[in-house]
Design a protein around this motif. Sequence first.
Motif, PDB file in Angstrom:
ATOM      1  N   LYS A 132      19.852  35.638  73.486  1.00 23.84           N
ATOM      2  CA  LYS A 132      21.018  36.391  73.025  1.00 23.84           C
ATOM      3  C   LYS A 132      22.348  35.880  73.582  1.00 23.84           C
TER       4      LYS A 132
ATOM      5  N   GLU B   9      22.571  34.558  63.982  1.00 21.96           N
ATOM      6  CA  GLU B   9      21.193  34.461  64.452  1.00 21.96           C
ATOM      7  C   GLU B   9      20.272  33.888  63.386  1.00 21.96           C
TER       8      GLU B   9
ATOM      9  N   THR C 272      24.008  33.715  70.999  1.00 21.84           N
ATOM     10  CA  THR C 272      24.746  34.484  69.987  1.00 21.84           C
ATOM     11  C   THR C 272      26.131  34.821  70.513  1.00 21.84           C
TER      12      THR C 272
ATOM     13  N   ILE D 280      15.392  37.816  66.519  1.00 28.63           N
ATOM     14  CA  ILE D 280      16.488  37.480  65.610  1.00 28.63           C
ATOM     15  C   ILE D 280      16.779  38.759  64.831  1.00 28.63           C
TER      16      ILE D 280
END
Length: 682
Positions: free
Chosen positions: A25, A43, A28, A380
Amino acid sequence: MESIDKEISLNFKLNNHFAGRVVRKDLTKLIKEGANVPVYVLEYLLGMYCATDDEDSIEEGVKRVKKILAENYVRPDESEIVKSKIREIGHYSIIDKVTVSLNDKRDVYEAEFSNLGLKGVPISSNYVKEYDKLLMGGIWCIMKMDYYFDEEIKGQSPFHISNLKPIQMPNMDIEEIFEGRKHFTKDEWIDVLIRSTGMEPTQLEERVKWHLLLRLVPLVENNYNVCELGPRGTGKSHVYKEISPNSILVSGGQTTVANLFYNMSTRKIGLVGLWDVVAFDEVAGIKFKDNDGIQIMKDYMASGSFARGKEEKNASASMVFVGNINQSLDNLIKTSHLFAPFPEDMANDSAFFDRMHYYIPGWEIPKMRPEFFTDQYGFIVDYMAEFFREMRKRSFSDALDKYFKLGNNLNQRDVIAVRKTVSGLVKLIYPNGEYTKKDIEEILKFALEGRRRVKEQLKKIGGMEFYDVHFSYIDKETFEEEYVSVPEQGGSKLIPEGQGKPGHVYTVGHSDSGMIGVYKLENEVVSGSGKFDKSGIGGHRGAKESLDTAFRYFTSNAKSISSNISIKTKDFLMHISDLQGIGLTNELAIAEIIGLCSGSLNRPVLESLVVLGDMTVGGTIAKIDEFANVLQVCVDAGAKKVLIPVTSVVDYQTVPVDLVIKIQPIFYSDPIDAIYKALGAD
């Protein structure tokens, strides 16, 4: 060290059992800060190129994703450059949000690009049939754009879409989730779900984790109505805007029946038929351009259907209402109700709020800080969104029946709400249906709490119709009954415990609007010449007349009440406080007579006492209207004793037992009897 080992173990498990379905994460977050695209867009790309735990591969994948975004993501300020590239090269791939509409004059579908700024671009009907969300709200896509200009065809855009692919997972095998879930403990799985939304569970308290899970229930449960009000900056709308491509956030609040439900002229269903979740940001701004908008919304929230014209339409979208509480929670509980931030035409509509299945206490969720965002692995978001969507086809609403029975204070709407919440949380935490009695009990407590929070507010808005708030569940094995409360109830009361000051009296009465309010009368007796000064009444004529009636009765009967009361050598100062801000009442005479005597004799009234009743100039005691509702307000305000005129004895016998046991009634026959009993005189 132990927590680091746990994180490594959880990351390993995720990559092992959900290979290619997870992403780190922090990647992202790293790219998100430089590109204003939804999380599921990023993602999707990261899942294509970085779904691994090999550092070199991740680094290479991140470079590639950055390159794609740099070259293909259309930034609004660079739209002209991108259009030029499409023209000069002849074809070019872009990432943009596309919305499609039908041009019925030319019988073609035309696309509008959010960032590219193009309108009227022809698009094949095949894409529209396959992805109908293009027609409402639009979706993010990766597209190959072509350019050819034909001067013979006037009015047609030279831009064309030769290939379009929505940024969504191409397929979803739910058995993969069911099988993978077996390798995780309950706590690990909850952490996985929370990390998948971008949050770091190790930094959050247990209750906060459950609140974050409850934000996800509308995504897995059909026709689930939830409300979350709280301070700014707690991420209330984040889930519905960024995490799922299957939900839409209606910002600003203003909408139409045609947009939300059904357009009669185009004969097309609105947002509720095209999205899994319709979330309203900033509830204070919700406004329908149509007069019947709220009524249609109420019908839909209750039944999942609505009538337009001659047709009855069904839809499964959940409704989410998020907004800000701008004053302190304590103040809101004291003076109003927790639905107060809704617009005026909804704020006092008990029927509308009775449709809410859950109220998430947004004030318990901390404001977002950097350490609350995770750097670990999670699903995701597109994969998670498809998992959620698949779970909408299933139901666990009967999961509690094996172990528990619901208490008798829950009506049919309460039961439906609790069952829906239980079903939604089971879908999230135990999607494969493998759970224990203890697991269901934990979920059931949260389900009952959230619905009771709704019911507590309904009681304040709608009175005795909603007095059954003592929610409970009964263990089918032991027959033990457990009651579930809401943490914010009970806090500081309007009427404090302990002895008050002489001259201070609390009363409850009807305001001009018909609402029942709590009022405090503060009387002070000082040296003077017999004047009566009133403050706090403004221009309220009814309150002034009632207080003057009380003072006239007091001066006429002072000597028969007590020889220690002196009228001519004293001035009487009175201030009234409208403790709930709903406007003053006319029903003040009995309470004020008691306040004047209490101040004159320097003797306080009984502890936690509320004085009810009003009188005429001649001393006739009036009957109390809506007696049970008035008594409920007394209890909510913190009263332990209530002084009641005997004219209301008949009504007292019809008050629900649950309410009766909470107060000590003291009946009086006339004003002087009321004075003696309020001051505890023998």
